[in-house]
Write a protein that holds these residues in place. Structure first.
Motif, PDB file in Angstrom:
ATOM      1  N   GLU A 135      -4.639  -0.027  -5.562  1.00  0.00           N
ATOM      2  CA  GLU A 135      -4.031   1.107  -6.471  1.00  0.00           C
ATOM      3  C   GLU A 135      -5.030   1.858  -7.441  1.00  0.00           C
ATOM      4  O   GLU A 135      -4.779   2.816  -7.699  1.00  0.00           O
ATOM      5  N   ASN A 347       1.509   9.282   2.628  1.00  0.00           N
ATOM      6  CA  ASN A 347       1.757   9.229   1.253  1.00  0.00           C
ATOM      7  C   ASN A 347       3.379   8.860   1.027  1.00  0.00           C
ATOM      8  O   ASN A 347       3.819   8.064   0.151  1.00  0.00           O
ATOM      9  N   GLU A 348       4.183   9.763   1.714  1.00  0.00           N
ATOM     10  CA  GLU A 348       5.699   9.602   1.546  1.00  0.00           C
ATOM     11  C   GLU A 348       6.128   8.196   1.745  1.00  0.00           C
ATOM     12  O   GLU A 348       6.781   7.231   1.233  1.00  0.00           O
ATOM     13  N   GLU A 351       4.900   5.805  -0.799  1.00  0.00           N
ATOM     14  CA  GLU A 351       5.781   5.845  -1.962  1.00  0.00           C
ATOM     15  C   GLU A 351       7.106   5.103  -1.771  1.00  0.00           C
ATOM     16  O   GLU A 351       7.603   4.359  -2.751  1.00  0.00           O
ATOM     17  N   GLU A 352       7.560   5.144  -0.623  1.00  0.00           N
ATOM     18  CA  GLU A 352       8.852   4.334  -0.225  1.00  0.00           C
ATOM     19  C   GLU A 352       8.496   2.892  -0.445  1.00  0.00           C
ATOM     20  O   GLU A 352       9.507   2.160  -1.087  1.00  0.00           O
ATOM     21  N   VAL A 354       6.231   1.530  -2.057  1.00  0.00           N
ATOM     22  CA  VAL A 354       6.057   1.133  -3.558  1.00  0.00           C
ATOM     23  C   VAL A 354       7.233   1.071  -4.398  1.00  0.00           C
ATOM     24  O   VAL A 354       7.673   0.078  -5.156  1.00  0.00           O
ATOM     25  N   SER A 355       8.390   1.958  -4.083  1.00  0.00           N
ATOM     26  CA  SER A 355       9.506   2.088  -4.735  1.00  0.00           C
ATOM     27  C   SER A 355      10.414   0.651  -4.475  1.00  0.00           C
ATOM     28  O   SER A 355      11.115  -0.025  -5.209  1.00  0.00           O
ATOM     29  N   THR A 358       8.695  -2.220  -6.202  1.00  0.00           N
ATOM     30  CA  THR A 358       8.947  -2.320  -7.671  1.00  0.00           C
ATOM     31  C   THR A 358      10.442  -2.542  -7.847  1.00  0.00           C
ATOM     32  O   THR A 358      10.671  -3.403  -8.694  1.00  0.00           O
TER      33      THR A 358
END
Length: 612
Positions: A135, A347-348, A351-352, A354-355, A358
């Motif tokens: 991170e 990166n995409e 991000e998915e 990480v979502s 989360t």
């Protein structure tokens, strides 16, 4: 006698010889100057190529570092490490080959430190990944500092190219002036020779001068063209802006676009189909109109064999035979674009993920909060039950102790009356038995008093204030000395006792109980020693009372602070067995702890701690 004509011819030939020699010398000098200029142009072009390679190496370094941050795969470190070696080699070579002080200052003071910062930043990201601080590594990338270093390197490299171009233009103008001046001198000399020897050398001199001038121009043109164009490792091409037709291309251009020279030269860029990306022509025209040149314009093109390539294009204006033209340079950046695309996809995906994580974390947090709420309710319920039980127990203890005092007072009163009225007539056995009644009644009274104190402590409110512990201990010892002559025989060792924030009356009871215990259990020692002191441990103040009395067996120390528990018989040492239990209860209400250590016939040590 020599013929005047021959004399004139000899004179003319002499003058011609001198003039030819002068022309030859001027030509040699001119040729040397031109060669020197050619060498400078070659060096400028090679330095420009080195600068472009340096910029590409910086991009490789950035790409490798970002790839490693995103994938944590060691394979991405190889391009980063190789680009570092290439960067070091290129900038050293560039610094050695750069003679201009201004350019050398830019390279050494601006470009080289930026390259070091770019390398350091890449290794900083790699170190975070190796430490599994993903991170922090991603956050470092998103801050844009690495991109800033790369953009600054590009900007300085472009500035260096601009300065070189200006210097090259100045050198070109200087060379043109030199050629014009030397040609003018040659023409003057040749005109003079022609005037003097017009009758026999006029045509010959004209032919000779024209041949020399043609050879010189041809040689100059070939050298310039070979050095600047055909031998360049960068794909280069020349276009006529009036017709948009290709005038010439080098071998690197043909290799890059996989095309033959004959299928390019004489054809327009539209016919060739290389710049077929929508909007590319408008972008070129816009930059040419704004700055007169094009710098690093990226576009995608489809080759004749169907392959798709990404190209970075730069265009500069030049003059060929007095005609305005454009010379272009193209670099293949397909691999770089593919890596950028891969990074964007990664990166995409990241991000998915990480979502998703989360959302899962928030769900788990909600469950945890529900469990915490349930646990808090259970703790509150249990605490209420325990508080009620303690209150009931304290009330019961107080009631029992209080109710026992009434009949006990009656027994004591009646015993005193009997002793006063009939004591003189009692026999010895009756007196002994009556004494036992009084003694046990007194003991029962003391026990009830201790129980009342123990019960009251549960209801007593703790009122804390700053207490001078040193003075309090001295006061307790002095009061005990008034009622216990044994205190004079004791060797008191009292250390430094810091002030504390506590309830005065209850803390006084603690010191009274501990010091009286030390006196009681060391009374059989010929030279009793009682040591009182303190020390700090973490955020606690620890106090202790040590004696050299009878001590106790360590295996029974868990009974010391329990009500009515005694480790010695009453015949040896008087007491009710409540004193130490009272000490523990007081210290517990002060958020402290009580403990003891001892050894039979070697003394005991009692400790209690209070928060600082």
């Amino acid at each position: 006698m020599t013929n005047p004509i021959n004399k004139r011819m000899i004179f003319a030939l002499s003058l011609l010889t001198i003039a030819v020699s002068a022309v030859a010398l001027i030509s040699i000098w001119q040729s040397q100057q031109i060669k020197k200029f050619d060498a400078e142009i070659t060096r400028f072009e090679e330095n420009r190529y080195l600068t472009q390679q340096l910029t590409m190496a910086v991009l490789d370094n950035e790409t490798g570092a970002r790839g490693f941050v995103i994938t944590a795969q060691k394979a991405f470190l190889e391009p980063m490490i190789s680009s570092e070696r290439k960067l070091d080699e290129l900038r050293i070579l560039l610094a050695k080959r750069t003679l201009n002080p201004e350019l050398a200052t830019l390279i050494n003071d601006s470009l080289s430190p930026l390259i070091d910062l770019r390398k350091e930043f890449s290794w900083q990201m790699a170190a975070l990944v190796n430490s599994k601080k993903y991170e922090e590594a991603v956050k470092l990338v998103l801050e844009g500092r690495g991109k800033y270093y790369t953009d600054e390197v590009r900007r300085i490299a472009n500035k260096i190219d601009t300065i070189r171009n200006k210097m090259l233009d100045l050198k070109r103008l200087e060379n043109e002036r030199f050629i014009q001046n030397s040609n003018a001198v040659q023409i003057v000399v040749l005109i003079l020779v022609l005037i003097i020897s017009a009758f026999n050398f006029r045509q010959l001199v004209r032919i000779f001068n024209k041949q020399k001038e043609t050879e010189l121009q041809l040689r100059t043109s070939e050298q310039l063209y070979s050095a600047l164009f055909y031998k360049s490792p960068i794909a280069k091409w020349i276009v006529d802006p009036a017709t948009s037709k290709m005038l010439d291309v080098n071998n690197s251009f043909c290799e890059l676009f996989q095309i033959k020279p004959e299928s390019v030269i004489g054809k327009s860029t539209a016919d060739i189909g290389l710049a077929n990306t929508p909007g590319i022509r408008e972008a070129v025209q816009q930059q040419l109109a704004a700055t007169g040149c094009v710098r690093n314009l990226e576009y995608k093109t489809t080759l004749q064999n169907g392959d798709i390539k990404w190209v970075s294009m730069s265009i500069d204006p030049i003059k060929l035979d007095g005609k305005d033209c454009f010379v272009g340079a193209s670099a293949d950046i397909t691999s770089l674009k593919e890596k950028e695309q891969l990074i964007a996809e990664m990166n995409e995906n990241l991000e998915e993920k990480v979502s998703e994580k989360t959302a899962e974390l928030r769900k788990n947090e909600k469950k945890l909060q529900e469990l915490n709420d349930s646990l808090e309710r259970m703790v509150e319920h249990r605490t209420a039950q325990l508080s009620a039980a303690n209150k009931e127990l304290e009330a019961f203890s107080y009631s029992v102790s209080h109710d026992l005092r009434a009949p006990l007072r009656g027994i004591i009163g009646f015993a005193n009356i009997i002793q006063e009225d009939y004591g003189a007539n009692m026999q010895e056995e009756e007196k002994r038995l009556f004494g036992i009644i009084q003694k046990n009644t007194q003991k029962m009274g003391n026990l009830i008093d201790d129980l009342l104190d123990f019960s009251r402590l549960g209801r007593k409110e703790i009122s804390k204030t700053t207490i001078d512990t040193q003075a309090l201990v001295k006061e307790v010892i002095d009061e005990m000395g008034k009622s216990n002559a044994r205190t004079d025989a004791v060797e008191w060792i009292i250390g430094t006792l810091p002030s504390v924030n506590a309830d005065l009356s209850t803390l006084r009871q603690v010191w009274v109980n501990l010091i009286s215990n030390a006196l009681k259990y060391s009374k059989q020692v010929s030279k009793p020693v009682i040591k009182i002191g303190s020390y700090r441990e973490d955020d606690q103040l620890v106090f202790f009372v040590k004696d050299n009395g009878v001590g106790f067996d360590e295996q029974y120390k868990n009974k010391l602070f329990q009500v009515f528990q005694r480790l010695h018989s009453e015949s040896e040492f008087e007491g009710t067995g409540i004193g130490l239990a009272l000490v523990q209860k007081i210290i517990t209400r002060h958020e402290g702890k009580v403990w003891a250590t001892g050894e039979v016939n070697k003394g005991a040590e009692f400790y209690f701690s209070l928060p600082q």
